[in-house]
Design a protein around this motif. Sequence first.
Motif, PDB file in Angstrom:
ATOM      1  N   ARG A  25      30.835 -90.646   1.139  1.00  0.00           N
ATOM      2  CA  ARG A  25      30.754 -91.241   1.371  1.00  0.00           C
ATOM      3  C   ARG A  25      29.575 -91.781   2.092  1.00  0.00           C
ATOM      4  N   ARG A  46      33.056 -84.453   0.343  1.00  0.00           N
ATOM      5  CA  ARG A  46      32.774 -85.744   0.859  1.00  0.00           C
ATOM      6  C   ARG A  46      31.914 -86.326   1.569  1.00  0.00           C
ATOM      7  N   GLU A  55      37.108 -84.404  -6.568  1.00  0.00           N
ATOM      8  CA  GLU A  55      36.508 -83.736  -5.673  1.00  0.00           C
ATOM      9  C   GLU A  55      36.952 -82.395  -6.375  1.00  0.00           C
TER      10      GLU A  55
END
Length: 222
Positions: free
Chosen positions: A56, A52, A37
């Motif tokens: 997702r 994120r 990340e």
Amino acid sequence: MPLVTAKRTGLVDQVIDQMRALVSSGEWPLGEKIPPEAELVTALGVGRNTVREAVRALSHTGLLEVRQGDGTFVRATSELSGAVRGLCGDELRQIHQVRRALEVESARLAATARTEQDLAELTALLDERATALRDRLADQAIAADAAFHLRLVDASHNPVLVALYQGIREAVVSSVATCFDPDLPAEEHISHRELLDAVRDRDPKRAAEEAGGFLEDLLAEG
């Protein structure tokens, strides 16, 4: 394909598009872990929440798989393939049903649209498969078998059908591998020679019957 700093509008969608392109191009290979990340945040010039959200979203479509404590991995090369891959194992029957629908029509079309080049390449793949079976090289046999089915769809010369089948490519390989018995003598495996003969003879009805026959058997067994 290097990551580039995203613009300030539609950040999540832009990051999703870039990640999808990295997967489809092979820059992020199937089964491999994507960059962490922190690295993505720096490369894209966006916040952690944006990264994120993108991860997702792609996880929900089946393209990526988040493994807690281990990272995020490439699960499929397209959203369609990712959705179908989710049917593997307990839902193998559904994969066979989808394959039957696409492969029967592909065989029917290939019997009228095939070229001599199509026939030559299909024959070579079956020869490669036969050699691998004889030498008990399971991985090579599975790869050649899956490649034969994909090449047969190509021989339909219907770009929409080809695109649909490409979308379930990994699922096809998975289904072939699941049904492959490495202890079975080479001569007892389905040869697909009759299917190729029907395509060579430009017999659409027989080609469709041959293409659907072995999948019908697998469905009956399930």
